[in-house]
Write a protein that holds these residues in place. Structure first.
Motif, PDB file in Angstrom:
ATOM      1  N   ALA A 180       0.809  -1.220   0.000  1.00 61.32           N
ATOM      2  CA  ALA A 180       0.000   0.000   0.000  1.00 61.32           C
ATOM      3  C   ALA A 180       0.849   1.280   0.000  1.00 61.32           C
ATOM      4  CB  ALA A 180      -0.938   0.002   1.202  1.00 61.32           C
ATOM      5  N   LEU A 181       2.174   1.145   0.114  1.00 61.24           N
ATOM      6  CA  LEU A 181       3.023   2.337   0.106  1.00 61.24           C
ATOM      7  C   LEU A 181       2.921   3.042  -1.243  1.00 61.24           C
ATOM      8  CD1 LEU A 181       6.254   0.992   1.855  1.00 61.24           C
ATOM      9  CD2 LEU A 181       4.613   2.652   2.759  1.00 61.24           C
ATOM     10  N   PRO A 182       2.928   4.368  -1.247  1.00 62.78           N
ATOM     11  CA  PRO A 182       2.844   5.095  -2.514  1.00 62.78           C
ATOM     12  C   PRO A 182       4.118   4.924  -3.339  1.00 62.78           C
ATOM     13  CG  PRO A 182       3.196   6.610  -0.706  1.00 62.78           C
ATOM     14  CD  PRO A 182       3.001   5.256  -0.103  1.00 62.78           C
ATOM     15  N   THR A 183       3.977   5.140  -4.636  1.00 59.02           N
ATOM     16  CA  THR A 183       5.102   5.056  -5.560  1.00 59.02           C
ATOM     17  C   THR A 183       5.444   6.454  -6.059  1.00 59.02           C
ATOM     18  OG1 THR A 183       4.413   2.868  -6.289  1.00 59.02           O
ATOM     19  CG2 THR A 183       5.878   4.078  -7.755  1.00 59.02           C
ATOM     20  N   VAL A 184       6.716   6.794  -6.015  1.00 61.65           N
ATOM     21  CA  VAL A 184       7.233   8.031  -6.604  1.00 61.65           C
ATOM     22  C   VAL A 184       8.222   7.596  -7.665  1.00 61.65           C
ATOM     23  CG1 VAL A 184       8.531  10.148  -6.196  1.00 61.65           C
ATOM     24  CG2 VAL A 184       6.893   9.338  -4.481  1.00 61.65           C
ATOM     25  N   SER A 185       8.083   8.161  -8.872  1.00 59.44           N
ATOM     26  CA  SER A 185       8.856   7.659  -9.998  1.00 59.44           C
ATOM     27  C   SER A 185       9.275   8.786 -10.932  1.00 59.44           C
ATOM     28  CB  SER A 185       7.970   6.652 -10.739  1.00 59.44           C
ATOM     29  OG  SER A 185       8.467   6.304 -11.966  1.00 59.44           O
ATOM     30  N   ALA A 186      10.310   8.529 -11.717  1.00 61.72           N
ATOM     31  CA  ALA A 186      10.767   9.382 -12.826  1.00 61.72           C
ATOM     32  C   ALA A 186      11.154  10.793 -12.390  1.00 61.72           C
ATOM     33  CB  ALA A 186       9.713   9.422 -13.935  1.00 61.72           C
ATOM     34  N   LEU A 187      11.909  10.913 -11.315  1.00 59.92           N
ATOM     35  CA  LEU A 187      12.361  12.237 -10.880  1.00 59.92           C
ATOM     36  C   LEU A 187      13.234  12.859 -11.962  1.00 59.92           C
ATOM     37  CD1 LEU A 187      11.897  10.558  -8.105  1.00 59.92           C
ATOM     38  CD2 LEU A 187      12.992  12.556  -7.149  1.00 59.92           C
ATOM     39  N   ALA A 194      10.505  17.528 -11.152  1.00 60.29           N
ATOM     40  CA  ALA A 194       9.174  17.013 -11.458  1.00 60.29           C
ATOM     41  C   ALA A 194       9.227  15.492 -11.300  1.00 60.29           C
ATOM     42  CB  ALA A 194       8.752  17.390 -12.871  1.00 60.29           C
ATOM     43  N   PHE A 195       8.092  14.916 -10.959  1.00 64.19           N
ATOM     44  CA  PHE A 195       8.051  13.471 -10.727  1.00 64.19           C
ATOM     45  C   PHE A 195       6.608  13.000 -10.784  1.00 64.19           C
ATOM     46  CE2 PHE A 195       7.941  15.762  -6.747  1.00 64.19           C
ATOM     47  CZ  PHE A 195       6.887  15.197  -6.059  1.00 64.19           C
ATOM     48  N   TYR A 196       6.452  11.698 -11.016  1.00 63.87           N
ATOM     49  CA  TYR A 196       5.148  11.051 -10.934  1.00 63.87           C
ATOM     50  C   TYR A 196       4.999  10.461  -9.534  1.00 63.87           C
ATOM     51  CZ  TYR A 196       4.807  11.108 -16.072  1.00 63.87           C
ATOM     52  OH  TYR A 196       4.734  11.486 -17.385  1.00 63.87           O
ATOM     53  N   ALA A 197       3.795  10.548  -8.981  1.00 65.07           N
ATOM     54  CA  ALA A 197       3.481   9.900  -7.708  1.00 65.07           C
ATOM     55  C   ALA A 197       2.022   9.461  -7.750  1.00 65.07           C
ATOM     56  CB  ALA A 197       3.714  10.850  -6.539  1.00 65.07           C
ATOM     57  N   ASP A 198       1.726   8.389  -7.027  1.00 63.26           N
ATOM     58  CA  ASP A 198       0.352   7.871  -7.014  1.00 63.26           C
ATOM     59  C   ASP A 198      -0.343   8.126  -5.678  1.00 63.26           C
ATOM     60  OD1 ASP A 198       1.656   5.994  -5.440  1.00 63.26           O
ATOM     61  OD2 ASP A 198       0.965   4.262  -6.589  1.00 63.26           O
ATOM     62  N   TRP A 199      -0.089   9.266  -5.077  1.00 60.73           N
ATOM     63  CA  TRP A 199      -0.682   9.621  -3.785  1.00 60.73           C
ATOM     64  C   TRP A 199      -2.203   9.739  -3.850  1.00 60.73           C
ATOM     65  CZ3 TRP A 199       3.492  13.812  -3.864  1.00 60.73           C
ATOM     66  CH2 TRP A 199       4.702  13.279  -3.416  1.00 60.73           C
ATOM     67  N   THR A 200      -2.764  10.019  -5.024  1.00 62.51           N
ATOM     68  CA  THR A 200      -4.208  10.168  -5.167  1.00 62.51           C
ATOM     69  C   THR A 200      -4.891   8.849  -5.535  1.00 62.51           C
ATOM     70  OG1 THR A 200      -4.067  10.694  -7.530  1.00 62.51           O
ATOM     71  CG2 THR A 200      -3.923  12.551  -5.982  1.00 62.51           C
TER      72      THR A 200
END
Length: 149
Positions: A12-19, A29-35
């Motif tokens: 369930a941990l969020p993913t942060v990607s492509a910094l 800038a980065f992608y994250a799936d917090w929403t």
């Protein structure tokens, strides 16, 4: 004794990607799936102000990164066009959040690699022509049209 974390909690941990740091070096800038889905965010490295830039326009699955424009005013990204599963090029204006589709060959897969320093061209990995090759996308000559994301 270390605290145990369940597999469900880890999943369930969020993913942060492509910094990706801006050309000016003052933003990342980065992608994250917090929403619950991937969105594009920017972080001002001096003020630490974080901003969600997209609201549903980011790719649903991260297959490729994105490229800052030479003047850091926009980002070029790849995502499918109208759900066709074919990666197309889009430009995202950071000030307004407006996403615009760049001209797309329906049978191709296009991925932004780098923006030319003069701001008029984009280096692209593309299957236009039948196989993956590096091509130059002329931002001044290619037709632009409003994108449905």
């Amino acid at each position: 004794m270390p605290q145990r974390i369940s597999l469900e909690a880890l999943a369930a941990l969020p993913t942060v990607s492509a910094l990706n740091v801006s050309r000016g070096g003052d933003q990342v800038a980065f992608y994250a799936d917090w929403t619950g889905r991937f969105e594009l965010y920017t972080l001002n490295l001096k003020t630490r102000e974080q901003r969600q830039v997209t609201d549903g326009q980011a790719p649903k699955a991260i297959r490729a990164g994105f490229v800052w424009a030479t003047d850091d005013s926009r980002i070029f990204l790849s995502r499918d066009q109208d759900g066709d599963e074919r990666q197309a090029l889009f430009t995202l204006a950071l000030a307004s959040g407006e996403v615009t589709a760049l001209q797309h060959a329906p049978q191709s897969m296009d991925y932004a690699v780098d923006a030319h320093p003069d701001g008029t061209r984009l280096l692209v990995n593309s299957t236009r022509g039948g196989q993956m090759n590096v091509q130059v996308y002329d931002l001044e000559k290619e037709e632009r049209r409003p994108g449905r994301c």
